[in-house]
Design an enzyme around this catalytic site. Sequence first.
Site, short mmCIF file in Angstrom:
data_model
loop_
_atom_site.label_atom_id
_atom_site.label_comp_id
_atom_site.label_asym_id
_atom_site.label_seq_id
_atom_site.Cartn_x
_atom_site.Cartn_y
_atom_site.Cartn_z
N THR A 72 7.13 4.88 1.58
CA THR A 72 7.05 6.14 0.62
C THR A 72 6.79 7.43 1.63
OG1 THR A 72 6.08 4.75 -1.17
CG2 THR A 72 5.49 7.21 -1.14
N GLU A 106 18.51 15.25 0.21
CA GLU A 106 19.64 15.62 -0.91
C GLU A 106 19.23 17.12 -1.20
OE1 GLU A 106 20.70 12.69 -4.01
OE2 GLU A 106 20.47 14.29 -5.38
N ARG A 161 20.81 4.56 -8.92
CA ARG A 161 19.57 5.34 -9.15
C ARG A 161 19.86 6.60 -8.99
NH1 ARG A 161 15.35 7.41 -5.10
NH2 ARG A 161 16.90 7.19 -3.77
N GLU A 182 11.43 12.80 1.01
CA GLU A 182 11.60 14.01 1.47
C GLU A 182 11.90 14.84 0.09
OE1 GLU A 182 14.86 14.00 4.12
OE2 GLU A 182 13.88 12.91 5.56
N HIS A 224 23.21 6.49 0.68
CA HIS A 224 22.92 7.76 0.58
C HIS A 224 23.98 8.75 1.47
CE1 HIS A 224 20.81 11.79 0.71
NE2 HIS A 224 20.06 11.42 -0.12
N LEU A 252 17.35 9.97 7.60
CA LEU A 252 17.79 10.74 6.29
C LEU A 252 17.76 12.18 6.35
CD1 LEU A 252 18.42 10.38 3.28
CD2 LEU A 252 15.98 10.94 2.77
N ALA A 254 8.21 8.41 3.94
CA ALA A 254 9.42 9.17 4.52
C ALA A 254 10.16 9.69 3.34
CB ALA A 254 10.20 8.06 5.20
N HIS A 304 20.31 2.99 1.52
CA HIS A 304 19.13 3.96 1.57
C HIS A 304 18.23 3.10 0.34
CE1 HIS A 304 16.77 7.60 0.88
NE2 HIS A 304 17.09 7.60 -0.36
N GLY A 315 0.89 -1.19 0.01
CA GLY A 315 -0.10 0.05 0.13
C GLY A 315 0.78 1.16 -0.04
C1 LIG Z 1 14.19 8.22 3.67
C2 LIG Z 1 13.89 8.01 2.43
C3 LIG Z 1 13.75 9.26 1.39
C4 LIG Z 1 13.44 9.10 0.19
N1 LIG Z 1 13.33 10.21 -0.76
C5 LIG Z 1 13.17 10.06 -2.06
C6 LIG Z 1 12.86 11.05 -2.91
O1 LIG Z 1 13.05 12.35 -2.26
N2 LIG Z 1 12.74 11.03 -4.22
C7 LIG Z 1 12.77 9.77 -4.57
O2 LIG Z 1 12.36 9.42 -5.94
N3 LIG Z 1 13.00 8.78 -3.90
C8 LIG Z 1 13.04 8.82 -2.57
N4 LIG Z 1 13.27 7.74 -1.84
C9 LIG Z 1 13.13 6.51 -2.52
C10 LIG Z 1 11.51 6.21 -2.39
O3 LIG Z 1 10.93 6.49 -1.31
C11 LIG Z 1 10.80 4.69 -2.30
O4 LIG Z 1 11.97 3.94 -3.24
C12 LIG Z 1 9.69 4.50 -2.58
O5 LIG Z 1 9.05 5.27 -1.82
C13 LIG Z 1 9.11 3.11 -2.48
O6 LIG Z 1 7.85 2.95 -2.47
P1 LIG Z 1 7.06 1.51 -3.04
O7 LIG Z 1 5.68 1.75 -3.10
O8 LIG Z 1 7.77 0.75 -3.79
O9 LIG Z 1 7.16 0.97 -1.36
P2 LIG Z 1 6.92 1.34 0.10
O10 LIG Z 1 6.43 2.75 0.17
O11 LIG Z 1 7.86 0.84 0.87
O12 LIG Z 1 5.57 0.46 0.22
C14 LIG Z 1 5.61 -0.92 0.47
C15 LIG Z 1 4.44 -1.55 0.62
O13 LIG Z 1 4.45 -3.27 0.86
C16 LIG Z 1 3.79 -3.41 2.10
N5 LIG Z 1 4.43 -4.84 2.26
C17 LIG Z 1 5.66 -5.39 2.25
N6 LIG Z 1 6.04 -6.47 2.46
C18 LIG Z 1 4.64 -6.90 2.65
C19 LIG Z 1 3.84 -8.13 3.19
N7 LIG Z 1 4.83 -9.34 3.47
N8 LIG Z 1 2.53 -8.36 3.25
C20 LIG Z 1 1.73 -7.34 3.05
N9 LIG Z 1 2.27 -6.07 2.78
C21 LIG Z 1 3.56 -5.86 2.50
C22 LIG Z 1 4.07 -2.32 2.96
O14 LIG Z 1 3.02 -2.57 3.85
C23 LIG Z 1 3.81 -1.22 2.21
O15 LIG Z 1 2.56 -0.83 2.16
C24 LIG Z 1 13.45 7.81 -0.31
C25 LIG Z 1 13.82 6.68 0.46
C26 LIG Z 1 13.92 6.81 1.59
C27 LIG Z 1 14.23 5.73 2.46
#
Ligand SMILES: Cc1cc2nc3c(=O)[nH]c(=O)nc-3n(C[C@H](O)[C@H](O)[C@H](O)COP(=O)(O)OP(=O)(O)OC[C@H]3O[C@@H](n4cnc5c(N)ncnc54)[C@H](O)[C@@H]3O)c2cc1C
Lengths: 595, 260
Positions: A50, A250, A395, A54, A237, A247, A52, A360, A13
């Site tokens: 997601t 950047e 990345r 920034e 990072h 974090l 987090a 990161h 989600g």
């Molecule tokens: C601190 C920080 C700052 C960042 N800043 C930036 C930025 O400024 N710009 C940029 O482009 N990127 C940034 N990134 C990278 C980017 O935020 C992430 O790559 C991205 O948000 C990941 O999104 P996602 O939807 O793939 O996964 P996530 O948002 O991590 O969501 C994963 C989902 O999967 C679910 N899930 C996982 N395992 C299971 C399971 N076994 N059963 C059920 N549900 C599960 C979780 O509950 C969650 O809902 C940053 C990352 C970090 C750590």
Amino acid sequence: MQQRDFDIVIVGGGGAGLRAAIGAAEQAKAQGASQHIALLSKVYPMRSHTVAAEGGAAAVTSAEDSHQAHFDDTVSGGDWLVEQGVADYFVHHAYQELVQMERWGCPWSRKDDGQVQVRRFGGMKTARTWFAADKTGFHMLHTLFQTSLKYPEIERFDEYFVLDLAVHEGAVIGVIALQIATGELTLLRAKAVVLATGGAGRLFRFNTNAGIVTGDGMAMAYRHGVALRDMEFVQYHPTGLPGSGILITEACRGEGGILLNKDGYRYLQDYGLGPETPLGKPENKYMELGPRDKLSQAFWQEQQAGRTGKFGDSDVVYLDLRHLGEKYILERLPFICELAKSYINVDPVKEPVPIRPAVHYTMGGIETNPQCETSIAGLYAAGECASVGLHGANRLGSNSLTELLVFGRLAGEQASQRAAQTEWADERLLEAQGDRQQAKLLRLCDGTSSEENWVELKHAMVQAMESGCGIYRTEEGMRHSLDTMRQLRARFNKVRVNDTSKIFNTELLECLELECGLDIAEASCLGALERRESRGAHQRLDEGMQKRDDVNYLKHSQVFYQGDAHAELRWQDVDVRFSAPAERAYGDAGKGEKA
Amino acid sequence: MSTEQISTNVISTQSASTKHISVKRYLPDNSTETYWQEYDLPVDDSTSLLDALNHIKEQLDSTLSYRWSCRMAICGSCGVMVNGIPKLGCKTFLRDYEGDIRIEPLAHFPVQRDLVVDMEIFLEHLAAVKPYLIDDNPVKPYDPNAPETYQQTPEQLERYKQFANCINCGLCYSACPQFGLNPEFLGPAALTLAHRYNLDSRDNGKKQRMAELNRHDGVWSCTFVGFCSKVCPKHVDPAAAVNQGKVEAAKHTLIALFKG
Ligand SMILES: Cc1cc2nc3c(=O)[nH]c(=O)nc-3n(C[C@H](O)[C@H](O)[C@H](O)COP(=O)(O)OP(=O)(O)OC[C@H]3O[C@@H](n4cnc5c(N)ncnc54)[C@H](O)[C@@H]3O)c2cc1C
Ligand code: SF4
Ligand code: FES
């Protein structure tokens, strides 16, 4: 065991999962079909990692910018391990997705004339990063979550932990999930499944990631035979807070923050990123706005040379924002001020912020084709858990938030199309797989005393990843880490969960996450060891391997699961149809060159 | 650049001391009774309450359950009562407490286990206020082939920005005596979210939301205690939003009366 039927099941989600759910719902509507979509997440969607993020999300926006330039930055930033057809699709669809977010209410920061504002970001030639103060991910995630509430066809299963995929004859037929509140299993039969489970930063001890970022989805697909691709590439990072790893975005450098060593010297000019840019006048691809891998590596060199300072027991360098002035800092970087004050008691308006590199981002992941489909029919993956091939060996900051949207939508639409042409599998097939999971849980919680302690195993894993697969790597270090992972995997079989209760058993969840982590950590170590060159985030100190070697390694690594036996590695060609590999250059050295 | 040596406050991780905390336990698999459990743990200047709970979980008692994720005060998972006040565990530092520290689950929500409460009602209230941009007849509908944003000036953004910063942690519900008496009350965060969209220059959905806000369980249940704004970890100021919402709701009623 409860059983429910859905056309599409989405696991995760976060940004990618929510965008996929909305994309699928819209696609079905456009086809005049009504499809029932399940969205499962182990935390409430707005707690996903997601939240987090920034800094911001990239898309070609200004008239001076071009798709070609964004493409070139992405490909050279990824040290030519990027799938170029994928990058081309990405840069062409980025802008429309950010506009779509705006139309859904995302509070992007604005210029005086009411247009969306863009900021500079590392490794990007032009300012093209959209932002919502320094809480871009937070605002994107809440906008997506709130927008998803408009769609009654999306049924949420909040706090459901997905244990496994159900696969039959090469096609996915559903998922098996544990309802955390009750400890009961639920079987969800589906015609298509999208994995959007995020990265695996928690494999490492010192990281910027939330506690839930444990690579579960990667492990699920991997155990069913899908390749994990490019797992050796893990982004450090350059600016995490000492102690916690929290974090510091950047965007601080994009706004003009500078990096100093303990002598107050802007050391980046010594690492091919110079000449020094004037204070308060950051320039793309120079100095502080070089790419992350280079900046983290420069830290390591400074540390070796004894030019880093100390904060607690961490070696640190300093991020200085003071010259930007209080008003600007508070307007553009309010969250950073809050974090630095709370967690290390430093006010960025008054003092330089001590920082150090932290793990990161997971560049690699579940291999998919350019349409987000994996080698299992009907199984799609998007977001950080996936390797669609956008990031290559490194990345670029602000490409991944956009990736969630571009490929989340695509995965959702593809899943919807597949579901429209597919029937559910026989439910007994799903039940049989559900029974196997139930048996596994019963074994883990059988009440016998544990011969192995999961906490010890977890600490051993993160320690070994950090020491063997850090910013600079050696043959010996990686071999040791790989051996450690293999031993830990074997030892995990003797782990028992001390807490045998059903309701909200978080110890059980931690053990399951650890088991996932160990499987994919092996893949990561194996890829790292076998890649005998230096590229992007994978840098070796070994003699003869300190340079990129396109003759032998202009290839993706693919690691295949082999049960209790050792994982296997293969190499896969890279799509370099538009841009032939060239030198990656930044600072003055990169002047004039196309990328 | 100057070459002066940089020195910053060094947080002493060496000067670890021991703190005593009491946690209210509830393990419904075993018993319907709650009880207090005591733990002693090593802390330093940077130890957050969440760090302390994680230490308990890993080193002292693996059966303790609580929610957490980001550990940087942005995901909203980790709310608990600390000496009777709702707080985020990851933004509460043990250095700030002398003497007893008593940890309980968030007040006013049903407890599922230990420090974990049932947030369903909170989510239902959020969903009830139609918390998304409503623009039924846009001047230019979104077209992926010719994408165009709305215009919004920094001043227009400023009007609702603060109210868009809610992390859905629920602390304000634990602080709200009205929600304690009547869980049907939409409560501070949901009312704030409605107000956030009502104030957004791109939105036309105020009328649709007003019906919900104007109910007895909407804005009118608030007796303006204001504790919600005090406990909010993100300075959202839900009390201000609810109060402004009352004015809007009253206007809405009046207009409806005149239109007869
Ligand atoms: C601190 C920080 C700052 C960042 N800043 C930036 C930025 O400024 N710009 C940029 O482009 N990127 C940034 N990134 C990278 C980017 O935020 C992430 O790559 C991205 O948000 C990941 O999104 P996602 O939807 O793939 O996964 P996530 O948002 O991590 O969501 C994963 C989902 O999967 C679910 N899930 C996982 N395992 C299971 C399971 N076994 N059963 C059920 N549900 C599960 C979780 O509950 C969650 O809902 C940053 C990352 C970090 C750590
Ligand atoms: S208004 Fe504040 S206290 Fe209430 S849920 Fe939102 S962030 Fe938490
Ligand atoms: S752990 Fe995310 S708010 Fe505390």
